[in-house]
Write an enzyme that holds these catalytic residues in place. Structure first.
Site, PDB file in Angstrom:
ATOM      1  N   HIS A 168       0.838  -1.204   0.000  1.00 20.97           N
ATOM      2  CA  HIS A 168       0.000   0.000   0.000  1.00 20.97           C
ATOM      3  C   HIS A 168       0.875   1.257   0.000  1.00 20.97           C
ATOM      4  CE1 HIS A 168      -3.403   2.619   1.418  1.00 20.97           C
ATOM      5  NE2 HIS A 168      -2.394   3.274   1.981  1.00 20.97           N
ATOM      6  N   GLU A 169       1.874   1.271   0.857  1.00 15.32           N
ATOM      7  CA  GLU A 169       2.755   2.433   0.930  1.00 15.32           C
ATOM      8  C   GLU A 169       3.590   2.583  -0.346  1.00 15.32           C
ATOM      9  OE1 GLU A 169       2.208   4.524   3.130  1.00 15.32           O
ATOM     10  OE2 GLU A 169       0.951   3.234   4.369  1.00 15.32           O
TER      11      GLU A 169
ATOM     12  N   HIS B 253       1.663   4.373  -2.973  1.00 17.72           N
ATOM     13  CA  HIS B 253       1.732   5.834  -2.862  1.00 17.72           C
ATOM     14  C   HIS B 253       2.974   6.355  -3.587  1.00 17.72           C
ATOM     15  CE1 HIS B 253      -1.665   6.581  -0.337  1.00 17.72           C
ATOM     16  NE2 HIS B 253      -1.209   5.878   0.686  1.00 17.72           N
TER      17      HIS B 253
ATOM     18  N   GLU C 247      -6.122   7.064  -0.955  1.00 16.08           N
ATOM     19  CA  GLU C 247      -6.101   5.841  -0.157  1.00 16.08           C
ATOM     20  C   GLU C 247      -6.761   4.695  -0.902  1.00 16.08           C
ATOM     21  OE1 GLU C 247      -4.336   5.391   2.495  1.00 16.08           O
ATOM     22  OE2 GLU C 247      -3.730   7.498   2.419  1.00 16.08           O
TER      23      GLU C 247
END
Length: 293
Positions: A139-140, A143, A211
């Site tokens: 997930h990070e 980004h 997100e």
């Protein structure tokens, strides 16, 4: 099978947010000039502040969180996991940092893929299994791949300039003339608050969408959306049991976290930086069905 593709929705929202913020701040600068604020001072202040924020954003964020960049010898499993995920995501390996706190969370910062830092807390590593940890790290990394970190950092920073101008106006009497004596101070205050509210809402809308985009990226990188679902549920379940003092220490970083560390009843809950966990899980379940086709 779901494949990685450019998120035009996210890119469009980032461009629109920065354009609208530019319009808002241009209006604010014109207004302050009309109120006899020194134009040179304002331009220098904004230029220096934004330049410092852009080039030192990762250091500022790491310093704020008291995060320590760790070597491969210090955190071999963490390095191996991120190295493998970066190979899948076609990303250069970021620096890796660890934050010693029981708040279970993670974040990414930096100007772009070549200067990124991915940080995790000890509380997160203690509570998640390997699959869940990989999902959070993916997930990070999403980004990082989406390049939304720098946009959020800059946008969040310039939204505070209105308050700096107000403080400059109130405490140093920088703006002169009859406009101040005839109620100009109240007018500047009102306009400054309006500028901050507009900035706040724009940034929150962008933050919530990014997100969803990072959740989708995690599902694609790992191929296991259920692991991120499980991680989100665990973090959400643990967060209310974390001491309020610990949560308050990191609340200022909520926009960067995978799940906000908000104290119950705090102002941060009114306009969240994140969509609800329920909505995120529903989106992940939809991706799971796509992967099964």
């Amino acid at each position: 099978m779901v494949k990685w593709k450019r998120d035009l929705g996210l890119e469009g929202r980032m461009l629109l947010t920065m354009f609208l913020l530019a319009v808002v701040y241009l209006f604010f600068l014109v207004f302050l000039t009309f109120m006899n604020a020194p134009p040179l001072f304002m331009l220098l202040f904004i230029g220096v502040a934004l330049g410092a924020q852009y080039y030192y954003s990762d250091r500022i964020v790491l310093w704020t969180m008291n995060a320590k960049v760790v070597s491969e010898n210090e955190a071999p499993n963490l390095h191996q996991t991120i190295t493998r995920l970066c190979a899948i995501a076609d990303l250069p390996k970021p620096r890796i940092a660890v934050v010693n706190t029981q708040v279970p969370n993670a974040f990414a910062t930096g100007k772009g893929p070549n200067s990124a830092v991915v940080a995790v807390t000890t509380g997160l590593m203690d509570r998640l299994n390997q699959g869940e940890l990989e999902a959070v790290l993916a997930h990070e990394l999403s980004h990082v791949k989406n390049r939304d970190m720098a946009i959020l950092t800059i946008a969040s920073f310039i939204s505070t300039l209105a308050f700096y101008f107000v403080r400059y106006y109130l405490y140093f009497g920088a703006f002169g003339g009859n406009r101040r004596d005839s109620g100009g101070i109240m007018l500047v205050w009102i306009v400054s608050i309006a500028v901050w509210v507009a900035s706040f809402l724009l940034i929150r809308a962008l933050s919530r969408y990014r997100e969803f985009a990072a959740d989708r990226g995690s599902a694609i990188i790992t191929g296991q959306p259920s692991n991120l679902t499980s991680a989100l549920l665990k973090i959400s379940d643990v967060m209310p049991r974390i001491p309020s003092d610990d949560l308050r220490k990191v609340e200022g970083m909520n926009a960067f976290f995978i799940i906000p560390a908000a104290v119950s009843g705090s102002f941060m809950n009114l306009f969240s930086t994140h969509p609800s966990t329920e909505k995120r899980i529903a989106a992940l379940e939809k991706i799971q069905k796509e992967l099964e086709l």
